[in-house]
Design an enzyme around this catalytic site. Sequence first.
Site, PDB file in Angstrom:
ATOM      1  N   MET A 273       0.907  -1.417   0.324  1.00 39.91           N
ATOM      2  CA  MET A 273       0.466   0.085  -0.163  1.00 39.91           C
ATOM      3  C   MET A 273       0.776   1.306   0.197  1.00 39.91           C
ATOM      4  O   MET A 273       0.757   2.338   1.010  1.00 39.91           O
ATOM      5  CB  MET A 273      -0.916  -0.016   1.338  1.00 39.91           C
ATOM      6  CG  MET A 273      -1.858  -1.176   1.392  1.00 39.91           C
ATOM      7  SD  MET A 273      -2.855  -1.212   0.033  1.00 39.91           S
ATOM      8  CE  MET A 273      -4.208  -2.429   0.486  1.00 39.91           C
ATOM      9  N   ARG A 274       2.092   1.500  -1.045  1.00 37.24           N
ATOM     10  CA  ARG A 274       2.914   2.626  -0.714  1.00 37.24           C
ATOM     11  C   ARG A 274       3.115   2.560  -2.266  1.00 37.24           C
ATOM     12  O   ARG A 274       2.686   1.367  -3.144  1.00 37.24           O
ATOM     13  CB  ARG A 274       3.612   2.148  -0.922  1.00 37.24           C
ATOM     14  CG  ARG A 274       3.921   2.512   1.303  1.00 37.24           C
ATOM     15  CD  ARG A 274       5.250   2.404   2.087  1.00 37.24           C
ATOM     16  NE  ARG A 274       5.988   3.306   1.081  1.00 37.24           N
ATOM     17  CZ  ARG A 274       6.815   4.927   1.972  1.00 37.24           C
ATOM     18  NH1 ARG A 274       5.292   5.232   3.142  1.00 37.24           N
ATOM     19  NH2 ARG A 274       7.053   6.090   1.396  1.00 37.24           N
TER      20      ARG A 274
ATOM     21  N   LEU B  33       5.053   3.590  -4.944  1.00 38.04           N
ATOM     22  CA  LEU B  33       6.961   3.274  -5.670  1.00 38.04           C
ATOM     23  C   LEU B  33       7.950   4.526  -6.232  1.00 38.04           C
ATOM     24  O   LEU B  33       7.031   4.398  -7.243  1.00 38.04           O
ATOM     25  CB  LEU B  33       7.647   2.562  -5.804  1.00 38.04           C
ATOM     26  CG  LEU B  33       6.476   0.934  -5.295  1.00 38.04           C
ATOM     27  CD1 LEU B  33       7.273  -0.117  -6.073  1.00 38.04           C
ATOM     28  CD2 LEU B  33       7.834   0.535  -3.918  1.00 38.04           C
TER      29      LEU B  33
ATOM     30  N   HIS C 206      -2.281  -6.811  -9.330  1.00 46.83           N
ATOM     31  CA  HIS C 206      -3.516  -5.652  -9.146  1.00 46.83           C
ATOM     32  C   HIS C 206      -4.474  -7.164  -9.446  1.00 46.83           C
ATOM     33  O   HIS C 206      -5.218  -7.695 -10.187  1.00 46.83           O
ATOM     34  CB  HIS C 206      -3.235  -4.713  -9.662  1.00 46.83           C
ATOM     35  CG  HIS C 206      -3.908  -3.889  -9.709  1.00 46.83           C
ATOM     36  ND1 HIS C 206      -4.351  -2.338  -8.737  1.00 46.83           N
ATOM     37  CD2 HIS C 206      -5.360  -3.651 -10.487  1.00 46.83           C
ATOM     38  CE1 HIS C 206      -4.886  -1.820  -9.424  1.00 46.83           C
ATOM     39  NE2 HIS C 206      -5.842  -2.376 -10.237  1.00 46.83           N
TER      40      HIS C 206
ATOM     41  N   ASP D  72       6.414   0.117 -13.038  1.00 51.33           N
ATOM     42  CA  ASP D  72       6.930   1.513 -13.723  1.00 51.33           C
ATOM     43  C   ASP D  72       6.877   2.501 -13.003  1.00 51.33           C
ATOM     44  O   ASP D  72       5.799   3.034 -11.859  1.00 51.33           O
ATOM     45  CB  ASP D  72       7.668   1.968 -15.291  1.00 51.33           C
ATOM     46  CG  ASP D  72       5.510   1.766 -15.977  1.00 51.33           C
ATOM     47  OD1 ASP D  72       4.727   2.320 -15.470  1.00 51.33           O
ATOM     48  OD2 ASP D  72       5.603   1.845 -16.905  1.00 51.33           O
TER      49      ASP D  72
ATOM     50  N   LYS E 234      -7.494 -16.238  -5.342  1.00 53.91           N
ATOM     51  CA  LYS E 234      -7.261 -17.601  -5.893  1.00 53.91           C
ATOM     52  C   LYS E 234      -6.722 -17.275  -7.141  1.00 53.91           C
ATOM     53  O   LYS E 234      -5.857 -18.176  -7.486  1.00 53.91           O
ATOM     54  CB  LYS E 234      -8.479 -18.144  -6.518  1.00 53.91           C
ATOM     55  CG  LYS E 234      -8.799 -18.556  -4.487  1.00 53.91           C
ATOM     56  CD  LYS E 234     -10.485 -19.656  -5.200  1.00 53.91           C
ATOM     57  CE  LYS E 234     -11.125 -20.020  -3.276  1.00 53.91           C
ATOM     58  NZ  LYS E 234     -12.601 -20.113  -3.160  1.00 53.91           N
TER      59      LYS E 234
ATOM     60  N   GLU F  96      -4.681 -14.475  -8.597  1.00 55.01           N
ATOM     61  CA  GLU F  96      -4.206 -13.969  -8.160  1.00 55.01           C
ATOM     62  C   GLU F  96      -2.593 -15.105  -7.405  1.00 55.01           C
ATOM     63  O   GLU F  96      -2.098 -15.088  -8.140  1.00 55.01           O
ATOM     64  CB  GLU F  96      -3.630 -13.180  -7.110  1.00 55.01           C
ATOM     65  CG  GLU F  96      -4.454 -11.854  -7.538  1.00 55.01           C
ATOM     66  CD  GLU F  96      -4.857 -11.142  -5.850  1.00 55.01           C
ATOM     67  OE1 GLU F  96      -4.758 -11.287  -4.937  1.00 55.01           O
ATOM     68  OE2 GLU F  96      -5.754  -9.570  -6.368  1.00 55.01           O
TER      69      GLU F  96
END
Length: 185
Positions: free
Chosen positions: A95-96, A98, A114, A149, A180, A182
């Site tokens: 939850m950041r 980048l 995602h 990116d 599931k 993912e």
Amino acid sequence: MEEKTSLKIGVLGSTKGTTMQAIISAIEDQSLNAVIEVVISNRKKAFILERAKNHGIPAVFVGAKGKKNREEYDASVTEILLQYHVDVVLCIGFMRILSSAFCQKWKDRILNVHPSLLPKYVGGMDLNVHEEVLKNCETESGCTIHLVDEVVDGGKILIQKSCAIDDDETPESLKIKVQKLEGVA
């Protein structure tokens, strides 16, 4: 016959790490030739750290306190990833956002899981994505694995898995379905 070198993974996560469990299982049953070298979280009580410890994986909390900005925070994360000699960075419920410097340092070696079929619901996180999917009366949802990116959720899409949305679907039941997928992705 020469044994292939295992892919060394560094995981960044802020939540439970449900998808990481699928990776751990694939490594344990030898269907994935990899090793998770370290798990880093920005949340001290995130279950992903506990999950890592339960499997003998080094778990590191990196708090933002004392860091001036995103770049400084990400530099401290990079330092840890380099100590563990990771090949790729996998974001699982991280939850950041980048920093550009982090994205450049790990260019083409950062993947994100995602919880939607990108490019739909760019920037969404966790249960909010599933709430939006249902609010918009979508007939299918799924997950996307993409390169990270500088553009949030804008990197090259590598894999997508989809599922139908049932009439009685809730955000919570949709989240379970997507998680599931993912793990498979």
